[in-house]
Design a protein around this motif. Structure first.
Motif, PDB file in Angstrom:
ATOM      1  N   ASP A 392       0.832  -1.200   0.000  1.00  7.73           N
ATOM      2  CA  ASP A 392       0.000   0.000   0.000  1.00  7.73           C
ATOM      3  C   ASP A 392       0.878   1.268   0.000  1.00  7.73           C
ATOM      4  O   ASP A 392       2.056   1.211   0.325  1.00  7.73           O
ATOM      5  N   THR A 393       0.297   2.387  -0.348  1.00  9.24           N
ATOM      6  CA  THR A 393       1.105   3.605  -0.487  1.00  9.24           C
ATOM      7  C   THR A 393       1.010   4.533   0.727  1.00  9.24           C
ATOM      8  O   THR A 393       1.729   5.513   0.826  1.00  9.24           O
ATOM      9  N   MET A 394       0.114   4.177   1.629  1.00 12.18           N
ATOM     10  CA  MET A 394      -0.180   5.036   2.766  1.00 12.18           C
ATOM     11  C   MET A 394       1.056   5.417   3.589  1.00 12.18           C
ATOM     12  O   MET A 394       1.244   6.580   3.949  1.00 12.18           O
ATOM     13  N   GLU A 395       1.909   4.442   3.900  1.00 10.28           N
ATOM     14  CA  GLU A 395       3.013   4.710   4.825  1.00 10.28           C
ATOM     15  C   GLU A 395       4.211   5.390   4.173  1.00 10.28           C
ATOM     16  O   GLU A 395       4.996   6.041   4.868  1.00 10.28           O
ATOM     17  N   ILE A 396       4.345   5.258   2.876  1.00  8.55           N
ATOM     18  CA  ILE A 396       5.492   5.893   2.217  1.00  8.55           C
ATOM     19  C   ILE A 396       5.160   7.356   1.864  1.00  8.55           C
ATOM     20  O   ILE A 396       6.061   8.163   1.632  1.00  8.55           O
ATOM     21  N   LYS A 397       3.893   7.661   1.866  1.00  7.25           N
ATOM     22  CA  LYS A 397       3.448   8.997   1.428  1.00  7.25           C
ATOM     23  C   LYS A 397       4.105  10.144   2.200  1.00  7.25           C
ATOM     24  O   LYS A 397       4.605  11.087   1.582  1.00  7.25           O
ATOM     25  N   PRO A 398       4.131  10.106   3.542  1.00 12.43           N
ATOM     26  CA  PRO A 398       4.779  11.219   4.244  1.00 12.43           C
ATOM     27  C   PRO A 398       6.236  11.413   3.817  1.00 12.43           C
ATOM     28  O   PRO A 398       6.702  12.550   3.671  1.00 12.43           O
ATOM     29  N   TRP A 399       6.926  10.321   3.603  1.00  9.95           N
ATOM     30  CA  TRP A 399       8.332  10.430   3.195  1.00  9.95           C
ATOM     31  C   TRP A 399       8.426  11.128   1.840  1.00  9.95           C
ATOM     32  O   TRP A 399       9.244  12.029   1.646  1.00  9.95           O
ATOM     33  N   ILE A 400       7.582  10.736   0.914  1.00 10.62           N
ATOM     34  CA  ILE A 400       7.570  11.354  -0.415  1.00 10.62           C
ATOM     35  C   ILE A 400       7.290  12.850  -0.283  1.00 10.62           C
ATOM     36  O   ILE A 400       7.982  13.691  -0.843  1.00 10.62           O
ATOM     37  N   ARG A 401       6.276  13.159   0.534  1.00  9.70           N
ATOM     38  CA  ARG A 401       5.864  14.550   0.696  1.00  9.70           C
ATOM     39  C   ARG A 401       6.973  15.386   1.332  1.00  9.70           C
ATOM     40  O   ARG A 401       7.132  16.556   1.031  1.00  9.70           O
ATOM     41  N   SER A 402       7.766  14.761   2.214  1.00  8.39           N
ATOM     42  CA  SER A 402       8.790  15.539   2.913  1.00  8.39           C
ATOM     43  C   SER A 402       9.819  16.137   1.955  1.00  8.39           C
ATOM     44  O   SER A 402      10.484  17.107   2.284  1.00  8.39           O
ATOM     45  N   PHE A 403       9.945  15.580   0.751  1.00  7.91           N
ATOM     46  CA  PHE A 403      10.891  16.122  -0.239  1.00  7.91           C
ATOM     47  C   PHE A 403      10.335  17.352  -0.955  1.00  7.91           C
ATOM     48  O   PHE A 403      11.056  17.996  -1.714  1.00  7.91           O
ATOM     49  N   GLY A 404       9.070  17.658  -0.738  1.00  9.66           N
ATOM     50  CA  GLY A 404       8.471  18.828  -1.381  1.00  9.66           C
ATOM     51  C   GLY A 404       8.534  18.722  -2.884  1.00  9.66           C
ATOM     52  O   GLY A 404       8.253  17.658  -3.452  1.00  9.66           O
ATOM     53  N   SER A 405       8.975  19.818  -3.520  1.00  3.66           N
ATOM     54  CA  SER A 405       8.988  19.847  -4.982  1.00  3.66           C
ATOM     55  C   SER A 405      10.167  19.068  -5.568  1.00  3.66           C
ATOM     56  O   SER A 405      10.308  18.977  -6.780  1.00  3.66           O
ATOM     57  N   SER A 406      11.014  18.494  -4.705  1.00  2.06           N
ATOM     58  CA  SER A 406      12.140  17.711  -5.230  1.00  2.06           C
ATOM     59  C   SER A 406      11.724  16.300  -5.605  1.00  2.06           C
ATOM     60  O   SER A 406      12.533  15.525  -6.079  1.00  2.06           O
ATOM     61  N   CYS A 407      10.466  15.949  -5.345  1.00  4.67           N
ATOM     62  CA  CYS A 407      10.025  14.596  -5.671  1.00  4.67           C
ATOM     63  C   CYS A 407       8.677  14.608  -6.382  1.00  4.67           C
ATOM     64  O   CYS A 407       7.746  15.286  -5.955  1.00  4.67           O
ATOM     65  N   GLU A 408       8.607  13.881  -7.469  1.00  6.04           N
ATOM     66  CA  GLU A 408       7.361  13.773  -8.232  1.00  6.04           C
ATOM     67  C   GLU A 408       6.978  12.289  -8.308  1.00  6.04           C
ATOM     68  O   GLU A 408       7.821  11.436  -8.603  1.00  6.04           O
ATOM     69  N   VAL A 409       5.710  12.000  -8.027  1.00  4.02           N
ATOM     70  CA  VAL A 409       5.246  10.618  -8.129  1.00  4.02           C
ATOM     71  C   VAL A 409       4.940  10.325  -9.601  1.00  4.02           C
ATOM     72  O   VAL A 409       4.154  11.033 -10.234  1.00  4.02           O
ATOM     73  N   LEU A 410       5.582   9.299 -10.150  1.00  2.00           N
ATOM     74  CA  LEU A 410       5.299   8.936 -11.545  1.00  2.00           C
ATOM     75  C   LEU A 410       4.160   7.911 -11.596  1.00  2.00           C
ATOM     76  O   LEU A 410       3.285   7.990 -12.442  1.00  2.00           O
TER      77      LEU A 410
END
Lengths: 435, 269
Positions: A392-410
C-alpha cells in the motif's frame, strides 16, 4: 507482569513529555483515567526519584515537560528504570554488602561480623539466611563472585570489566557505550552501563566533565517503551501467549487505574486482548514501537502500538513449531511494509530532482540513506528515478511529501493524483493568509 | 536467562548510596548488552585492537541478546559514518578543556588552514547519520558546525580552563541568539492523529498549548536557523494535518514548496 508494574508512571511521563505542558493536572488526570489525587501522588513520586538522582535539577519544577538540547547530559527518562521499590532495610543491606566486599574478599561469617562496624548502624542485624539470599542474588547478577570453590565460600566484588582496562581504555569504552546506547536499540541496559562507567571515570578524573556528544533529532522518549518491548521479546523467545488491555492512541483516556477491590472496579474502556506475540517493530520515522501478533479468530495479523498496551501479562504457551510458522508468515507479510502495513503490494515510481546550485547532492544522499530497499533505476542530468515495491502507499506517502517539490510521483496514478490534491490543499493553507 | 530491566540493585536509593562509596556495579544484563553491541560492524573502530580483543576475551562466556527473531527495525536509515577517526582525538581535547588548531575543507571546496578555535561538542545527526564538530572560532565569536569528513588536520592547543569555560558561555549565548521559533497547529479535524504528530515532533525543544475555543493543538518549537530545512521537511512530512504559524519565512517557504510541487505535476505524464 511482575508484582510491580510501571504502566501508570510510563503513561504519565509520556503524556507530559509529548504534549509539552499543554494540559493542566486535571486534564492530564482525566486523560490518564485516574484521579487528580493519584496523578499528584504519582508525579511527586517520580519527581522525588528524579531529584534524588539529579539533585542539581531540583530548581526545575517541571523536569519532564521539555528537553533543553544543549544542556542535556544524561538520558532524561532513565530514572524510570531505577524506580523499582526496595525496602529501606534491603537498600542498606545491599549497599553494606557491596561496600564491604569491594574492600576485601569475605565469607558470610566475616560479613556478619563486620556488618555493624563503622558507618551506618543497623537496628536489625540481618541473619545468616537473609545474607545468603542477598549474596545469591548478587552472584546471579554477576556483581560479586566466589573466589574459591572450597567452603566456606569467599566472596569478592566483581569489577573485572573495568579493572582490566586502563583509564584511557575506559574512556574509549565510555564513548562506545554512549554512542551505541543513543543510536542503536535496545538501549536501556546501555544507559545503565554508561552511568556506571561515567561515575567510575569521574571518580578517577576528579569530577571532570565527560560530556562530549550530542544526538540531533533523537527520539529521547523512546526508552519509555523498552519496558514493554523487553517483556515481549522474552515472551516470544519463551513461546508464550499474552494478555493485555489495549487503548488505541486515538482514545482520550490512556490508562485506567486497576482497582484491586472488585466492588469498586470501573468498567474498563480499553479492550482486553489475548494473543500470540510474533515480533516487535521499531519505526524510526516516528520513533514508535509496535507489536505484531496473531489473535485467534481474527484474520491476518494484529498490530498494536506499545504505548497503548497496559496490564501486560504472560498467559499461556504456544507450540514452538506453530510460533515459527506464524513468524515466517508475519515476516513474509511485513517484508515490503514501509513501516507495518500488510496491505496489497504496489510498485511506486518516483522522480527526484537534483537541488539547484548545490555542490553536494543532498537529495540523492537522502534517498540513498532513507530509501530502504528501493533502487535507483535511472539517472538524468537533472533528476534520477527511484522504484520500490511497498504494501500500500499510505506509509510511504509522508516520506515522499517531505521532499516537497524535489520529488514527483510517476506511478501509481492514484498516488500521483492524491499528491496533487494534497499540495493544492496546502497551497490553500498559506495563500489565503497575508504572510 | 531472564533479563530484568527493573533490577533492585539499580534502584535509585541503592545507586545514590553506592555512588557515595564509589561502588559502581555492572550486572550481567549490561554485560550481555555490551557483548551484543561489540558485534556491531563499527565496534572494532572504537578501540585499539588490543583493547577490543581484551573486551571480547573477557566477555567470551557472556550471552548476547539474540533479538534477530523477535525484533525488526523499520525505516532505519543506512549509516554511512558510524565512527569517525577524529572522534577520540576531539573528545579528548574537549575533556581536557583545551583549544585546537584545525584545517579543513568548506562545503564549497575552499581550504581553511590552521584555524584556532575551541571545540564544544561532537554532534551526531540522527537524520543525516553523520558526525559534526561544533566549535567556536577564536577571536570573532563565530560558531561553526563542521562535518568531521571535511577535517584534514587537528592539533591540540593548550588553553587555561577559565578560557574554555568562557567559550562555553559564549556558545550558550550564541545558541540562544540563533534560536528561532515556529508554531505548529494541528488542525482540529486531525486531532485523532495527535499522538502520531506529537511523536514526530518529540525530537525538538517544544511547548504545547491547547486552544480551548477551537480545540486546535498548538506546538511551539524552537530550533537553530541552520535546522530550518529539517523543520520544513518535517512539516511537509505531515502534510495537511498541520499548519505553520508565527514564522513568515517558513510560511512563505511552505507556500513556495507546495506551488513548485504542483508545477511538477502540471504536465500530465
Amino acid at each position: 507482569m511482575a508484582k510491580e508494574a510501571f504502566d501508570k508512571e510510563i503513561q504519565l511521563l509520556r503524556i507530559i513529555f509529548l504534549t509539552g505542558g499543554a494540559y493542566n493536572r486535571q486534564q492530564l488526570a482525566e486523560r490518564l483515567g485516574i484521579s487528580v489525587h493519584t496523578f499528584d501522588k504519582t508525579l511527586k513520586k517520580l519527581k522525588d526519584i528524579f531529584y534524588t538522582l539529579y539533585p542539581l535539577m531540583e530548581l526545575n519544577n517541571e523536569p519532564f515537560n521539555n528537553l533543553q538540547y544543549y544542556d542535556m547530559t544524561d538520558q532524561l527518562f532513565l530514572f524510570l528504570y531505577r524506580a523499582k521499590s526496595v525496602k529501606e532495610s534491603e537498600v542498606k543491606r545491599l549497599v553494606r554488602i557491596l561496600t564491604l566486599l569491594r574492600d576485601e574478599a569475605l565469607t558470610v561469617k566475616d560479613l556478619i561480623e563486620r556488618f555493624d562496624l563503622d558507618g551506618e548502624t543497623f537496628t536489625d542485624l540481618p541473619d545468616e539466611k537473609t545474607l545468603r539470599q542477598d549474596l545469591k542474588y548478587l552472584e546471579e547478577l554477576d556483581v560479586i563472585k566466589k573466589v574459591t570453590k572450597i567452603r566456606p565460600s569467599l566472596y569478592r566484588y566483581n569489577d573485572d570489566l573495568t579493572s582490566i582496562l586502563s583509564t584511557d581504555e575506559l574512556l574509549d569504552l565510555y564513548d562506545f557505550v554512549h554512542i551505541m546506547a543513543n543510536t542503536e536499540l535496545p538501549s536501556v541496559q546501555g544507559y545503565i552501563l554508561l552511568d556506571a562507567l561515567k561515575n567510575q571515570l569521574q571518580f578517577i578524573r576528579a569530577g571532570r566533565d565527560l560530556n562530549a556528544f550530542l544526538y540531533k533529532y533523537h527520539y529521547f522518549s523512546r526508552i519509555l517503551d523498552e519496558y514493554q518491548a523487553f517483556f515481549l521479546f522474552q515472551a516470544i523467545q519463551e513461546c508464550k501467549t499474552i494478555r493485555f488491555t489495549y487503548y488505541t492512541p486515538k482514545r482520550k483516556v490512556r490508562y485506567e487505574s486497576l482497582n484491586t477491590n472488585p466492588l469498586f472496579a470501573k468498567e474498563t474502556v480499553g479492550a482486553s486482548q489475548h494473543t500470540i506475540p510474533l515480533t516487535v517493530i521499531y519505526d524510526h520515522q516516528y520513533g514508535r514501537w509496535y507489536l505484531v501478533a496473531k489473535t485467534e479468530g481474527h484474520p491476518g495479523l494484529s498490530k498494536y502500538r506499545l504505548e497503548g498496551i497496559t496490564q501486560l501479562t504472560v498467559d499461556g504457551s504456544v507450540d514452538a513449531d506453530e510460533l515459527t510458522a506464524l513468524q515466517k508468515e508475519a515476516e513474509a507479510a511485513l517484508r515490503h511494509s514501509w513501516l507495518i502495513d500488510t496491505g496489497h503490494p504496489v510498485t511506486v515510481k518516483l522522480r527526484f530532482y537534483h537541488p539547484d546550485g548545490h555542490a553536494f547532492n543532498f537529495i540523492h544522499n537522502r534517498v540513498e540513506l532513507q530509501g530502504q530497499w528501493g533502487i535507483i533505476t535511472e539517472q538524468g542530468d537533472e533528476w534520477f528515478d527511484y522504484e520500490i515495491q511497498v504494501n500500500d502507499t499510505m506509509e510511504i506517502k509522508p516520506w515522499i511529501r517531505s521532499f516537497g517539490s524535489s520529488c514527483e510521483v510517476l506511478s501509481p496514478r492514484s498516488l500521483r493524483h492524491q499528491m496533487i490534491q494534497e499540495w493544492k490543499e496546502i497551497v490553500g493553507y498559506y495563500e489565503t493568509e497575508s504572510i | 536467562m531472564k533479563l530484568n530491566l527493573f533490577e533492585k540493585i539499580h534502584n535509585y536509593g541503592v545507586t545514590t548510596r553506592l555512588l557515595e562509596s564509589q561502588v559502581y556495579p555492572i550486572t550481567k544484563t549490561e554485560k550481555i548488552w555490551l557483548n551484543t553491541m561489540l558485534a556491531h560492524p563499527a565496534a572494532p573502530h572504537f578501540f585499539a585492537p588490543e583493547t577490543y580483543q581484551k573486551l571480547l576475551t573477557f566477555l567470551k562466556d557472556t550471552d548476547t541478546l539474540q533479538l534477530e527473531k523477535v525484533f525488526v527495525e523499520k525505516a532505519k536509515s543506512k549509516v554511512k559514518q558510524f565512527y569517525h577517526e577524529w572522534i577520540p582525538k576531539l573528545r579528548r581535547i574537549i575533556l581536557n578543556k583545551n583549544g585546537l588548531m584545525l584545517s579543513c575543507e568548506t562545503k564549497n571546496g575552499a581550504i581553511i588552514k590552521d584555524q584556532a578555535g575551541v571545540p564544544y561538542r561532537l554532534e551526531f545527526s540522527m537524520v543525516r547519520k553523520e558526525w559534526y564538530l561544533i566549535w567556536l572560532l577564536h577571536g570573532d565569536s563565530k560558531l561553526l558546525t563542521t562535518p568531521l569528513r571535511l577535517i584534514h588536520n587537528i592539533t591540540e592547543r593548550d588553553i587555561p580552563d577559565w578560557e574554555y569555560e568562557r567559550s562555553e558561555l559564549v556558545i550558550s549565548h550564541l545558541h540562544e541568539e540563533r534560536k528561532q521559533a515556529v508554531t505548529i497547529e494541528v488542525l482540529p479535524e486531525y486531532t485523532g492523529e495527535l499522538q502520531r504528530i506529537l511523536y514526530a515532533f518529540s525530537c525538538f525543544e517544544k511547548t504545547g498549548r491547547l486552544d480551548d475555543d477551537t480545540g486546535a493543538y498548538h506546538l511551539s518549537i524552537s530550533f537553530l536557523d541552520q535546522d530550518s530545512e529539517y523543520v520544513l521537511s518535517k512539516v511537509r512530512f505531515l502534510g495537511k494535518r498541520i499548519k505553520v504559524l508565527g514564522n513568515p519565512r517558513l510560511q512563505a517557504r511552505m507556500l513556495e514548496s507546495a506551488k513548485k510541487a504542483l508545477e511538477r505535476y502540471a504536465e500530465p505524464l
